[in-house]
Motif scaffolding. Structure first.
Motif, PDB file in Angstrom:
ATOM      1  N   LEU A  44      -2.363  11.100   7.651  1.00 33.35           N
ATOM      2  CA  LEU A  44      -1.874   9.983   6.840  1.00 33.35           C
ATOM      3  C   LEU A  44      -0.366  10.067   6.644  1.00 33.35           C
ATOM      4  N   HIS A  45       0.160  11.268   6.481  1.00 39.23           N
ATOM      5  CA  HIS A  45       1.614  11.424   6.384  1.00 39.23           C
ATOM      6  C   HIS A  45       2.283  10.930   7.673  1.00 39.23           C
ATOM      7  N   ASP A  46       1.686  11.299   8.816  1.00 40.31           N
ATOM      8  CA  ASP A  46       2.240  10.869  10.108  1.00 40.31           C
ATOM      9  C   ASP A  46       2.145   9.351  10.253  1.00 40.31           C
ATOM     10  N   LEU A  47       1.021   8.765   9.800  1.00 42.96           N
ATOM     11  CA  LEU A  47       0.849   7.320   9.874  1.00 42.96           C
ATOM     12  C   LEU A  47       1.873   6.592   9.006  1.00 42.96           C
ATOM     13  N   ALA A  48       2.092   7.102   7.793  1.00 44.61           N
ATOM     14  CA  ALA A  48       3.083   6.489   6.906  1.00 44.61           C
ATOM     15  C   ALA A  48       4.483   6.587   7.506  1.00 44.61           C
ATOM     16  N   GLU A  49       4.782   7.726   8.120  1.00 44.09           N
ATOM     17  CA  GLU A  49       6.102   7.927   8.732  1.00 44.09           C
ATOM     18  C   GLU A  49       6.310   6.936   9.879  1.00 44.09           C
ATOM     19  N   LYS A  50       5.320   6.833  10.753  1.00 39.25           N
ATOM     20  CA  LYS A  50       5.443   5.923  11.903  1.00 39.25           C
ATOM     21  C   LYS A  50       5.458   4.460  11.463  1.00 39.25           C
ATOM     22  N   THR A  51       4.724   4.138  10.420  1.00 34.56           N
ATOM     23  CA  THR A  51       4.736   2.765   9.903  1.00 34.56           C
ATOM     24  C   THR A  51       6.119   2.397   9.386  1.00 34.56           C
ATOM     25  N   GLY A  52       6.749   3.314   8.665  1.00 28.89           N
ATOM     26  CA  GLY A  52       8.090   3.050   8.146  1.00 28.89           C
ATOM     27  C   GLY A  52       9.098   2.853   9.258  1.00 28.89           C
ATOM     28  N   VAL A  53       9.032   3.710  10.282  1.00 23.04           N
ATOM     29  CA  VAL A  53       9.960   3.570  11.413  1.00 23.04           C
ATOM     30  C   VAL A  53       9.730   2.238  12.131  1.00 23.04           C
ATOM     31  N   SER A  54       8.467   1.858  12.329  1.00 23.37           N
ATOM     32  CA  SER A  54       8.159   0.604  13.013  1.00 23.37           C
ATOM     33  C   SER A  54       8.646  -0.606  12.223  1.00 23.37           C
ATOM     34  N   LEU A  55       8.434  -0.582  10.908  1.00 19.52           N
ATOM     35  CA  LEU A  55       8.901  -1.682  10.071  1.00 19.52           C
ATOM     36  C   LEU A  55      10.427  -1.790  10.102  1.00 19.52           C
ATOM     37  N   ASP A  56      11.090  -0.641  10.055  1.00 24.09           N
ATOM     38  CA  ASP A  56      12.548  -0.632  10.076  1.00 24.09           C
ATOM     39  C   ASP A  56      13.072  -1.170  11.409  1.00 24.09           C
ATOM     40  N   ARG A  57      12.441  -0.754  12.495  1.00 25.59           N
ATOM     41  CA  ARG A  57      12.871  -1.225  13.810  1.00 25.59           C
ATOM     42  C   ARG A  57      12.609  -2.711  13.989  1.00 25.59           C
ATOM     43  N   ALA A  58      11.496  -3.202  13.438  1.00 24.76           N
ATOM     44  CA  ALA A  58      11.207  -4.628  13.518  1.00 24.76           C
ATOM     45  C   ALA A  58      12.256  -5.445  12.764  1.00 24.76           C
ATOM     46  N   GLU A  59      12.653  -4.938  11.585  1.00 21.21           N
ATOM     47  CA  GLU A  59      13.690  -5.622  10.815  1.00 21.21           C
ATOM     48  C   GLU A  59      15.031  -5.580  11.550  1.00 21.21           C
ATOM     49  N   LEU A  60      15.329  -4.415  12.165  1.00 20.32           N
ATOM     50  CA  LEU A  60      16.566  -4.294  12.925  1.00 20.32           C
ATOM     51  C   LEU A  60      16.554  -5.237  14.125  1.00 20.32           C
ATOM     52  N   PHE A  61      15.416  -5.357  14.795  1.00 20.83           N
ATOM     53  CA  PHE A  61      15.306  -6.262  15.937  1.00 20.83           C
ATOM     54  C   PHE A  61      15.544  -7.706  15.513  1.00 20.83           C
ATOM     55  N   ASP A  62      14.957  -8.109  14.392  1.00 16.82           N
ATOM     56  CA  ASP A  62      15.179  -9.465  13.889  1.00 16.82           C
ATOM     57  C   ASP A  62      16.655  -9.708  13.592  1.00 16.82           C
ATOM     58  N   SER A  63      17.321  -8.684  13.032  1.00 16.95           N
ATOM     59  CA  SER A  63      18.752  -8.820  12.735  1.00 16.95           C
ATOM     60  C   SER A  63      19.557  -8.953  14.018  1.00 16.95           C
ATOM     61  N   LEU A  64      19.188  -8.185  15.054  1.00 15.13           N
ATOM     62  CA  LEU A  64      19.900  -8.267  16.329  1.00 15.13           C
ATOM     63  C   LEU A  64      19.694  -9.617  16.993  1.00 15.13           C
ATOM     64  N   VAL A  65      18.472 -10.151  16.905  1.00 21.23           N
ATOM     65  CA  VAL A  65      18.199 -11.475  17.474  1.00 21.23           C
ATOM     66  C   VAL A  65      19.040 -12.536  16.779  1.00 21.23           C
ATOM     67  N   THR A  66      19.097 -12.461  15.458  1.00 19.77           N
ATOM     68  CA  THR A  66      19.905 -13.427  14.704  1.00 19.77           C
ATOM     69  C   THR A  66      21.378 -13.300  15.062  1.00 19.77           C
ATOM     70  N   ALA A  67      21.876 -12.053  15.152  1.00 22.64           N
ATOM     71  CA  ALA A  67      23.282 -11.839  15.511  1.00 22.64           C
ATOM     72  C   ALA A  67      23.572 -12.334  16.913  1.00 22.64           C
TER      73      ALA A  67
END
Length: 244
Positions: A44-67
């Motif tokens: 569960l710790h590993d799942l939470a860690e990977k979920t956070g990284v995935s969410l952060d990368r998705a937000e970063l991708f959206d920001s890059l698309v907008t830019a």
């Protein structure tokens, strides 16, 4: 803590992004004593860690698309501002121009076109390309096109003279090492089309009946301050009629 839904143990783990910023929580419930083993907790710790990284990368991708979309809009507006607002008007001929970038990623570069007209009834069409597909190439193109547009109307209606003027501007203070171009001048009184190219794809003439003539003769190497050119004494010509 018994929840009444068959869940005896609740586990909440923070979901953190790449910068260790809190994005949420992973909440898991199970029934029975000792519901979570050490291996469960590690998973569960590993799942939470990977979920956070995935969410952060998705937000970063959206920001890059907008830019990217904002940069693309700015690039297109810059390219449009550097090209002529309109082509010349003449009662005996219809001129149209379209700019289509080959690269959708930026849509800005050193490509340009222009037209000119003389009181003698001659009409000229020019296309060219300053090497490069970026904002720097567009800036060089803008300076070069502005200089040439100011010089050509005072010169003769001759495609060789037009390309020579372009070459002189390219070799000037804001020198450009590599420029390709093509120029064609139509004599409206006789239908004679004179043309010359400098390392550029040749002009095409669509003839009546569906045939296409490639105007591949009368070319010189690309223009620029790093090259030496032997100019022809006269431009190559072909004859047009009202249906070409």
């Amino acid at each position: 803590a018994h929840t009444g839904e068959g869940i005896d143990t609740l586990l909440a783990l923070p979901i953190r992004g790449l910068r260790r910023n809190a994005l949420g929580a992973l909440v898991v419930g199970r029934g029975g004593e000792h519901a979570f083993t050490l291996s469960d907790l590690a998973l569960l710790h590993d799942l939470a860690e990977k979920t956070g990284v995935s969410l952060d990368r998705a937000e970063l991708f959206d920001s890059l698309v907008t830019a990217h979309e904002q940069q693309r809009t700015v690039a297109i507006r810059l390219q449009e501002s550097l090209l002529p607002d309109a082509v010349v008007a003449h009662p005996a001929i219809e001129l149209e121009a379209r700019y289509r970038a080959a690269d959708d990623a930026m849509q800005v570069g050193g490509d340009w076109y222009d037209t000119a007209a003389w009181d003698s009834g001659h009409v000229a069409v020019m296309v060219g390309d300053v090497v490069g597909h970026d904002l720097e190439a567009a800036a060089r193109m803008g300076r070069l096109r502005a200089a040439v547009a100011a010089v050509i109307p005072s010169g003769p209606p001759d495609p060789v003279a037009i390309l020579q003027a372009l070459d002189r501007c390219a070799c000037g203070p804001d020198g450009v090492e590599f420029v390709t171009a093509a120029a064609a001048v139509l004599d409206m009184a006789t239908g004679e089309l004179a043309y010359c190219t400098a390392g550029h794809p040749p002009p095409l003439v669509a003839r009546q009946g569906g045939t296409v003539e490639v105007l591949g003769d009368g070319g010189v190497p690309p223009l620029g301050c790093a090259l030496t050119i032997t100019w022809p004494t006269t431009a190559t010509t072909t004859q047009l009629d009202a249906h070409d």
